[in-house]
Design an enzyme around this catalytic site. Structure first.
Site, PDB file in Angstrom:
ATOM      1  N   SER A   1     -22.688 -21.580 -43.211  1.00  0.00           N
ATOM      2  CA  SER A   1     -21.266 -21.891 -43.321  1.00  0.00           C
ATOM      3  C   SER A   1     -20.642 -22.196 -41.956  1.00  0.00           C
ATOM      4  O   SER A   1     -20.984 -23.194 -41.340  1.00  0.00           O
ATOM      5  CB  SER A   1     -20.540 -20.756 -44.045  1.00  0.00           C
ATOM      6  OG  SER A   1     -19.415 -21.260 -44.744  1.00  0.00           O
TER       7      SER A   1
ATOM      8  N   LYS B 241       5.944 -17.127 -53.132  1.00  0.00           N
ATOM      9  CA  LYS B 241       5.879 -16.397 -51.861  1.00  0.00           C
ATOM     10  C   LYS B 241       4.766 -15.353 -51.875  1.00  0.00           C
ATOM     11  O   LYS B 241       4.120 -15.114 -50.854  1.00  0.00           O
ATOM     12  CB  LYS B 241       7.230 -15.718 -51.584  1.00  0.00           C
ATOM     13  CG  LYS B 241       7.257 -14.910 -50.288  1.00  0.00           C
ATOM     14  CD  LYS B 241       6.943 -15.785 -49.098  1.00  0.00           C
ATOM     15  CE  LYS B 241       6.947 -14.983 -47.802  1.00  0.00           C
ATOM     16  NZ  LYS B 241       6.524 -15.791 -46.654  1.00  0.00           N
TER      17      LYS B 241
END
Length: 344
Positions: free
Chosen positions: A153, A205
């Site tokens: 990765s 949010k």
């Protein structure tokens, strides 16, 4: 003999306690001073928390030098705090400083990134990649990525900034992809009567909160970010592996991992070998400006006075954060981060 009055006895006792406290203080300061001289961490007399870089010779006799920079563990720009303040620098900081230090050495002919990492945060991986590309552009000095146990990765992302990629025969690599880890506790909390009463300024949010169910809109938002970051990763791999067709890269860059031989067959690494092969391949690279048949000095940079007698003793000297399940639930890693990371 006249015995001291009570007040006099108290004075004697206080005097003994003060004397003992003074001795403890002197002992503590003495230990701190010795730690400053011997160790690599923050002390009272070293507010930066860093010993100077020292060049450690591992082997070789020629003037030409090949530098080893270790990239180990979780790739992050986080520092580890100690009682006196910052005690370790981040991997990002250390790599950048190593490259800056190397650029001033007129005898440096090449760099080997000794990589043993499952990846890390998106931004830290990208910064190190960017610093390597800048170094190569400014200096013309070739950089080789040498994979050890794991180079997955974000670690593979970093390797795409180098001139040549080699893997140890038992390396596991690949895992090209992005992950945003998360857990949801809402059903469990409902069973014990615990409710979330967070107050937010908008419906998204608290996106990804473990205390509320994710809405389809929120999942779409997060997926779009993951897809965007993956697109960047894919473009980096496509640029770093120009001999592999884009159609084939799209097939194999789906998060899967590879053995060293599998990665070589797919063109994700250039060769498979041991450290001696890493050195040989670097020396034979067209950009290598040193002797092709000599015995270059293999060096590394370390902080402190300890010896480095072989390449496998090179290290980051950083403390890397953990990302286990307990850390995600209770620890400092519970905050949301996007990762170029392979984990089981």
């Amino acid at each position: 003999m006249i015995e001291p009055q009570v007040s006099d006895r108290r004075k004697v006792s206080m005097s003994k306690r003060n004397h003992l406290a003074l001795q403890i203080s002197i002992l503590f300061l003495s230990f701190s001073f010795q730690f400053c001289i011997i160790g690599n961490s923050m002390t009272l007399f070293n507010p930066t928390g860093k010993a100077d870089f020292e060049e450690k010779l591992i082997g070789g006799t020629d003037p030409d030098k090949i530098l080893i920079i270790s990239i180990e563990g979780m790739i992050s720009d986080s520092t580890q705090e100690s009682f006196f303040g910052p005690s370790t620098e981040s991997l990002v900081s250390r790599v950048k400083e190593s490259l800056k230090f190397a650029e001033r050495d007129p005898n440096l002919r090449g760099i080997i990134l000794k990589i043993n990492s499952p990846g890390g945060t998106v931004t830290a991986s990208d910064i190190i990649y960017h610093e390597i590309v800048k170094f190569r552009t400014r200096t013309g000095i070739p950089v080789l990525a040498g994979f050890m146990d794991t180079a997955a990765s974000g670690a593979y992302y970093i390797a795409m900034g180098t001139d040549i990629v080699g893997a140890h025969p038992t390396t596991v690599t690949g895992s090209v992809g992005v992950i945003l880890s998360g857990m949801n506790f809402k059903e469990g909390l409902d069973k014990i009567g615990v409710k979330d009463q967070s107050i937010t300024s908008g419906s998204n949010k608290a996106i990804g909160s473990p205390f509320t169910e994710m809405t389809p809109e929120q999942r779409k938002i997060l997926q779009s970010i993951v897809d965007s970051l993956y697109g960047r990763f894919f473009d980096i791999v496509k640029r770093g592996r120009p001999n592999v067709s884009e159609s084939r890269l799209k097939e194999i860059c789906d998060g899967r991992i590879f053995t060293a031989d599998q990665a070589k067959k797919e063109g994700l690494v250039d060769f498979v070998g041991y450290f001696d092969d890493f050195v040989y391949q670097l020396v034979q690279h067209p950009k290598y400006r040193g002797s092709k048949t000599g015995n270059p000095r293999i060096i590394t940079y370390q902080r402190g006075k300890f010896k480095v007698e072989n390449v496998y003793q090179t290290q980051n000297q950083t403390t890397t954060p953990q990302t286990g399940i307990v850390d995600k639930i209770l620890g400092s890693q519970s905050n949301a981060k996007f990762y170029y990371l392979w984990e089981l």
